[in-house]
Design a protein around this motif. Structure first.
Motif, PDB file in Angstrom:
ATOM      1  N   LEU A  48      28.184  35.994  39.227  1.00 36.88           N
ATOM      2  CA  LEU A  48      29.271  36.949  39.412  1.00 36.88           C
ATOM      3  C   LEU A  48      30.004  37.161  38.087  1.00 36.88           C
ATOM      4  O   LEU A  48      30.365  38.293  37.740  1.00 36.88           O
ATOM      5  N   GLN A  49      30.206  36.095  37.350  1.00 41.85           N
ATOM      6  CA  GLN A  49      30.835  36.206  36.042  1.00 41.85           C
ATOM      7  C   GLN A  49      29.997  37.057  35.090  1.00 41.85           C
ATOM      8  O   GLN A  49      30.525  37.884  34.350  1.00 41.85           O
ATOM      9  N   GLU A  50      28.702  36.836  35.112  1.00 39.27           N
ATOM     10  CA  GLU A  50      27.804  37.596  34.233  1.00 39.27           C
ATOM     11  C   GLU A  50      27.851  39.089  34.545  1.00 39.27           C
ATOM     12  O   GLU A  50      27.846  39.927  33.645  1.00 39.27           O
ATOM     13  N   SER A  51      27.930  39.418  35.825  1.00 39.91           N
ATOM     14  CA  SER A  51      27.881  40.828  36.213  1.00 39.91           C
ATOM     15  C   SER A  51      29.213  41.550  36.018  1.00 39.91           C
ATOM     16  O   SER A  51      29.253  42.777  35.972  1.00 39.91           O
ATOM     17  N   HIS A  52      30.305  40.794  35.885  1.00 39.72           N
ATOM     18  CA  HIS A  52      31.616  41.423  35.732  1.00 39.72           C
ATOM     19  C   HIS A  52      32.295  41.093  34.399  1.00 39.72           C
ATOM     20  O   HIS A  52      33.474  41.391  34.213  1.00 39.72           O
ATOM     21  N   GLY A  53      31.542  40.489  33.501  1.00 35.98           N
ATOM     22  CA  GLY A  53      32.078  40.241  32.165  1.00 35.98           C
ATOM     23  C   GLY A  53      33.314  39.367  32.194  1.00 35.98           C
ATOM     24  O   GLY A  53      33.427  38.410  32.964  1.00 35.98           O
ATOM     25  N   GLY A  54      34.276  39.723  31.362  1.00 35.27           N
ATOM     26  CA  GLY A  54      35.483  38.910  31.222  1.00 35.27           C
ATOM     27  C   GLY A  54      36.465  39.030  32.365  1.00 35.27           C
ATOM     28  O   GLY A  54      37.511  38.358  32.352  1.00 35.27           O
ATOM     29  N   ARG A  55      36.177  39.852  33.387  1.00 33.29           N
ATOM     30  CA  ARG A  55      37.130  40.011  34.498  1.00 33.29           C
ATOM     31  C   ARG A  55      37.025  38.904  35.530  1.00 33.29           C
ATOM     32  O   ARG A  55      37.877  38.797  36.414  1.00 33.29           O
ATOM     33  N   ALA A  56      35.988  38.081  35.455  1.00 32.38           N
ATOM     34  CA  ALA A  56      35.796  37.001  36.431  1.00 32.38           C
ATOM     35  C   ALA A  56      35.968  35.662  35.724  1.00 32.38           C
ATOM     36  O   ALA A  56      35.048  35.154  35.094  1.00 32.38           O
ATOM     37  N   GLY A  57      37.149  35.096  35.822  1.00 35.48           N
ATOM     38  CA  GLY A  57      37.412  33.791  35.245  1.00 35.48           C
ATOM     39  C   GLY A  57      37.140  32.687  36.240  1.00 35.48           C
ATOM     40  O   GLY A  57      36.927  32.931  37.436  1.00 35.48           O
ATOM     41  N   PHE A  58      37.154  31.465  35.749  1.00 33.42           N
ATOM     42  CA  PHE A  58      36.921  30.320  36.642  1.00 33.42           C
ATOM     43  C   PHE A  58      37.751  29.151  36.171  1.00 33.42           C
ATOM     44  O   PHE A  58      37.861  28.878  34.968  1.00 33.42           O
ATOM     45  N   LEU A  59      38.365  28.451  37.123  1.00 31.91           N
ATOM     46  CA  LEU A  59      39.189  27.288  36.842  1.00 31.91           C
ATOM     47  C   LEU A  59      38.700  26.133  37.712  1.00 31.91           C
ATOM     48  O   LEU A  59      38.760  26.206  38.935  1.00 31.91           O
TER      49      LEU A  59
END
Length: 245
Positions: A48-59
Protein backbone atom coordinates in the motif's frame (compact mmCIF):
# COMPACT_ATOMS: atom_id res chain seq x y z
CA UNK A 1 -13.92 9.28 -4.83
CA UNK A 2 -11.46 11.99 -3.82
CA UNK A 3 -13.06 14.49 -1.48
CA UNK A 4 -10.09 16.15 0.17
CA UNK A 5 -6.73 17.58 -0.85
CA UNK A 6 -3.44 16.00 0.13
CA UNK A 7 -2.10 17.62 3.28
CA UNK A 8 -4.64 16.44 5.83
CA UNK A 9 -3.41 13.52 7.89
CA UNK A 10 -5.44 10.69 9.42
CA UNK A 11 -3.99 8.23 11.93
CA UNK A 12 -5.48 4.71 11.69
CA UNK A 13 -4.69 2.19 14.43
CA UNK A 14 -4.63 -1.52 13.69
CA UNK A 15 -3.88 -0.58 10.09
CA UNK A 16 -1.75 -3.51 9.00
CA UNK A 17 -4.57 -5.94 8.23
CA UNK A 18 -8.33 -6.55 8.23
CA UNK A 19 -10.69 -3.62 8.73
CA UNK A 20 -7.86 -1.20 9.56
CA UNK A 21 -6.09 -2.02 6.32
CA UNK A 22 -9.27 -1.48 4.30
CA UNK A 23 -9.89 1.83 6.08
CA UNK A 24 -6.35 2.98 5.30
CA UNK A 25 -6.73 1.99 1.65
CA UNK A 26 -10.09 3.77 1.30
CA UNK A 27 -8.81 6.97 2.89
CA UNK A 28 -5.73 7.01 0.68
CA UNK A 29 -7.97 6.60 -2.36
CA UNK A 30 -10.01 9.58 -1.13
CA UNK A 31 -6.91 11.74 -1.06
CA UNK A 32 -5.93 11.72 2.60
CA UNK A 33 -2.48 11.24 3.99
CA UNK A 34 -2.57 8.21 6.29
CA UNK A 35 -0.33 7.15 9.14
CA UNK A 36 -1.01 3.50 9.84
CA UNK A 37 -0.28 2.27 13.36
CA UNK A 38 0.35 -1.39 14.15
CA UNK A 39 2.73 -3.68 15.99
CA UNK A 40 4.53 -4.58 12.79
CA UNK A 41 4.56 -3.71 9.11
CA UNK A 42 2.85 -6.36 6.99
CA UNK A 43 3.55 -7.13 3.35
CA UNK A 44 0.08 -5.84 2.42
CA UNK A 45 0.65 -2.48 4.07
CA UNK A 46 4.12 -2.23 2.54
CA UNK A 47 2.54 -2.68 -0.90
CA UNK A 48 0.00 0.00 0.00
CA UNK A 49 2.88 2.33 0.78
CA UNK A 50 4.52 1.56 -2.56
CA UNK A 51 1.34 2.29 -4.49
CA UNK A 52 0.63 5.59 -2.72
CA UNK A 53 4.13 6.97 -2.35
CA UNK A 54 4.76 9.30 0.55
CA UNK A 55 1.05 9.59 1.49
CA UNK A 56 1.04 6.26 3.35
CA UNK A 57 3.13 6.45 6.50
CA UNK A 58 3.60 3.77 9.11
CA UNK A 59 4.26 3.90 12.84
CA UNK A 60 5.26 0.73 14.66
CA UNK A 61 3.74 0.64 18.14
CA UNK A 62 2.13 -1.78 20.55
CA UNK A 63 -1.06 -0.24 21.93
CA UNK A 64 -1.16 -2.98 24.51
CA UNK A 65 1.58 -1.15 26.39
CA UNK A 66 1.45 2.28 28.02
CA UNK A 67 4.77 3.21 26.40
CA UNK A 68 3.53 2.30 22.92
CA UNK A 69 0.27 4.21 23.34
CA UNK A 70 2.02 7.33 24.64
CA UNK A 71 4.54 7.20 21.79
CA UNK A 72 1.66 7.32 19.29
CA UNK A 73 -0.07 10.06 21.28
CA UNK A 74 3.09 12.15 21.11
CA UNK A 75 3.20 11.79 17.32
CA UNK A 76 -0.46 12.74 17.07
CA UNK A 77 -0.02 15.88 19.19
CA UNK A 78 2.94 16.92 17.04
CA UNK A 79 1.09 16.47 13.74
CA UNK A 80 0.62 19.98 12.33
CA UNK A 81 -2.00 18.96 9.76
CA UNK A 82 -3.92 16.37 11.78
CA UNK A 83 -7.44 15.94 10.41
CA UNK A 84 -8.60 12.56 11.67
CA UNK A 85 -8.07 9.69 14.07
CA UNK A 86 -9.58 6.25 13.54
CA UNK A 87 -9.33 4.08 16.65
CA UNK A 88 -9.63 0.68 15.05
CA UNK A 89 -7.11 -1.56 16.85
CA UNK A 90 -8.82 -4.19 18.94
CA UNK A 91 -8.32 -7.41 20.86
CA UNK A 92 -10.98 -10.08 21.43
CA UNK A 93 -10.41 -13.07 23.69
CA UNK A 94 -13.34 -15.45 23.91
CA UNK A 95 -14.36 -17.57 26.86
CA UNK A 96 -17.01 -17.71 29.56
CA UNK A 97 -16.33 -14.96 32.06
CA UNK A 98 -16.10 -17.32 35.03
CA UNK A 99 -12.89 -18.76 33.64
CA UNK A 100 -11.36 -15.81 31.79
CA UNK A 101 -7.79 -15.00 32.93
CA UNK A 102 -7.29 -11.47 34.24
CA UNK A 103 -4.38 -10.93 31.84
CA UNK A 104 -6.84 -11.34 28.97
CA UNK A 105 -9.25 -8.89 30.61
CA UNK A 106 -6.45 -6.37 31.05
CA UNK A 107 -5.36 -6.75 27.44
CA UNK A 108 -8.84 -6.06 26.06
CA UNK A 109 -9.43 -3.09 28.35
CA UNK A 110 -6.03 -1.60 27.50
CA UNK A 111 -6.24 -1.94 23.71
CA UNK A 112 -9.98 -1.54 23.14
CA UNK A 113 -10.70 1.26 25.59
CA UNK A 114 -7.68 2.91 27.25
CA UNK A 115 -5.71 3.34 24.02
CA UNK A 116 -8.60 5.06 22.17
CA UNK A 117 -9.18 7.36 25.15
CA UNK A 118 -5.51 8.37 25.37
CA UNK A 119 -5.11 8.82 21.61
CA UNK A 120 -8.38 10.76 21.38
CA UNK A 121 -7.16 13.11 24.08
CA UNK A 122 -4.02 13.80 22.06
CA UNK A 123 -6.01 14.23 18.86
CA UNK A 124 -8.50 16.67 20.36
CA UNK A 125 -5.64 18.84 21.63
CA UNK A 126 -4.08 18.94 18.14
CA UNK A 127 -7.38 19.41 16.29
CA UNK A 128 -8.56 22.20 18.59
CA UNK A 129 -5.73 24.37 17.29
CA UNK A 130 -7.18 24.07 13.76
CA UNK A 131 -10.82 24.26 14.88
CA UNK A 132 -11.72 21.14 12.91
CA UNK A 133 -11.23 17.40 12.87
CA UNK A 134 -12.82 13.96 12.95
CA UNK A 135 -12.52 11.10 15.43
CA UNK A 136 -14.01 7.73 14.53
CA UNK A 137 -14.03 4.86 17.01
CA UNK A 138 -14.60 1.32 15.81
CA UNK A 139 -17.08 -0.39 18.13
CA UNK A 140 -18.90 -3.68 17.52
CA UNK A 141 -22.34 -5.20 17.14
CA UNK A 142 -21.55 -6.79 20.52
CA UNK A 143 -22.33 -3.48 22.22
CA UNK A 144 -25.91 -3.80 20.94
CA UNK A 145 -26.47 -7.54 21.15
CA UNK A 146 -25.07 -10.04 23.69
CA UNK A 147 -22.80 -12.89 22.60
CA UNK A 148 -21.82 -15.67 25.00
CA UNK A 149 -18.13 -15.74 25.77
CA UNK A 150 -17.48 -12.10 24.89
CA UNK A 151 -18.36 -10.35 28.16
CA UNK A 152 -15.26 -8.20 28.63
CA UNK A 153 -14.91 -7.47 24.92
CA UNK A 154 -18.55 -6.34 24.90
CA UNK A 155 -17.97 -4.19 27.98
CA UNK A 156 -15.06 -2.39 26.30
CA UNK A 157 -17.10 -1.65 23.19
CA UNK A 158 -20.15 -0.46 25.13
CA UNK A 159 -17.89 1.83 27.15
CA UNK A 160 -16.26 3.09 23.95
CA UNK A 161 -19.68 4.10 22.60
CA UNK A 162 -20.51 5.97 25.80
CA UNK A 163 -17.13 7.69 25.72
CA UNK A 164 -17.75 8.69 22.10
CA UNK A 165 -21.00 10.47 22.92
CA UNK A 166 -19.46 12.41 25.81
CA UNK A 167 -16.34 13.35 23.82
CA UNK A 168 -18.57 14.62 21.01
CA UNK A 169 -20.25 17.04 23.42
CA UNK A 170 -16.86 18.28 24.63
CA UNK A 171 -15.17 18.60 21.23
CA UNK A 172 -18.06 20.04 19.23
CA UNK A 173 -17.24 23.63 20.15
CA UNK A 174 -13.99 23.28 18.20
CA UNK A 175 -15.74 21.96 15.10
CA UNK A 176 -14.65 18.38 15.81
CA UNK A 177 -17.00 15.46 15.21
CA UNK A 178 -16.75 12.19 17.15
CA UNK A 179 -18.59 9.08 16.00
CA UNK A 180 -18.60 5.29 16.24
CA UNK A 181 -18.86 2.66 13.55
CA UNK A 182 -20.11 -0.69 14.82
CA UNK A 183 -19.43 -3.58 12.42
CA UNK A 184 -21.32 -6.82 12.54
CA UNK A 185 -19.58 -10.11 11.85
CA UNK A 186 -16.70 -9.59 9.39
CA UNK A 187 -14.24 -12.25 8.26
CA UNK A 188 -10.92 -11.03 9.68
CA UNK A 189 -8.00 -12.44 11.61
CA UNK A 190 -9.83 -11.58 14.85
CA UNK A 191 -12.82 -13.76 13.89
CA UNK A 192 -10.79 -16.60 12.37
CA UNK A 193 -11.18 -18.78 15.46
CA UNK A 194 -14.98 -19.00 15.11
CA UNK A 195 -16.14 -22.40 13.89
CA UNK A 196 -18.24 -22.65 10.74
CA UNK A 197 -21.45 -23.64 12.54
CA UNK A 198 -21.27 -20.56 14.78
CA UNK A 199 -20.30 -18.40 11.82
CA UNK A 200 -23.37 -19.47 9.83
CA UNK A 201 -25.64 -18.92 12.84
CA UNK A 202 -24.31 -15.36 13.22
CA UNK A 203 -24.73 -14.63 9.52
CA UNK A 204 -28.37 -15.79 9.58
CA UNK A 205 -29.20 -12.95 11.99
CA UNK A 206 -28.74 -10.37 9.23
CA UNK A 207 -31.62 -9.04 7.14
CA UNK A 208 -29.68 -8.92 3.89
CA UNK A 209 -28.19 -11.60 1.66
CA UNK A 210 -25.03 -9.50 1.52
CA UNK A 211 -22.27 -10.58 3.92
CA UNK A 212 -20.67 -7.56 5.61
CA UNK A 213 -17.05 -7.00 4.57
CA UNK A 214 -14.14 -4.89 5.74
CA UNK A 215 -14.66 -2.72 2.67
CA UNK A 216 -18.25 -1.98 3.79
CA UNK A 217 -16.95 -0.74 7.13
CA UNK A 218 -14.21 1.29 5.45
CA UNK A 219 -16.76 3.03 3.23
CA UNK A 220 -18.71 4.24 6.27
CA UNK A 221 -15.54 5.52 7.93
CA UNK A 222 -14.63 7.30 4.70
CA UNK A 223 -18.07 8.94 4.73
CA UNK A 224 -17.65 10.13 8.33
CA UNK A 225 -14.39 11.84 7.37
CA UNK A 226 -15.93 13.48 4.31
CA UNK A 227 -17.62 16.90 4.03
CA UNK A 228 -20.95 15.07 3.64
CA UNK A 229 -20.78 14.11 7.33
CA UNK A 230 -20.03 17.59 8.66
CA UNK A 231 -23.25 17.61 10.72
CA UNK A 232 -22.96 14.02 11.99
CA UNK A 233 -21.60 13.60 15.52
CA UNK A 234 -22.20 11.50 18.66
CA UNK A 235 -23.63 8.73 16.47
CA UNK A 236 -23.12 4.98 16.32
CA UNK A 237 -23.48 3.77 12.74
CA UNK A 238 -24.03 0.02 12.57
CA UNK A 239 -22.68 -1.83 9.56
CA UNK A 240 -24.18 -5.25 10.18
CA UNK A 241 -26.86 -5.94 7.58
CA UNK A 242 -29.51 -5.29 10.21
CA UNK A 243 -28.36 -8.06 12.54
CA UNK A 244 -28.67 -5.96 15.69
CA UNK A 245 -31.97 -4.27 14.80
Amino acid sequence: MSHIKVGRTVFVTGASRGIGFEISSALLTSGFQVVGVARKLTDDYARLQESHGGRAGFLEADLGSRAGTHAVAKRIRACADLYGLVNNAGVAVGGLHAGLPQDDMDSMITVNLMAPMVLSQAAIKAMSRRKSGRVVNISSICAQRPYRGLGVYTATKAALEGFTRVLATEAGAWGITVNCVAPGFVDTHMSSGIDETTRQRILRRGMLPHETTSADVASVVDFLLSPAASAVTAEVLRVDGGAAA
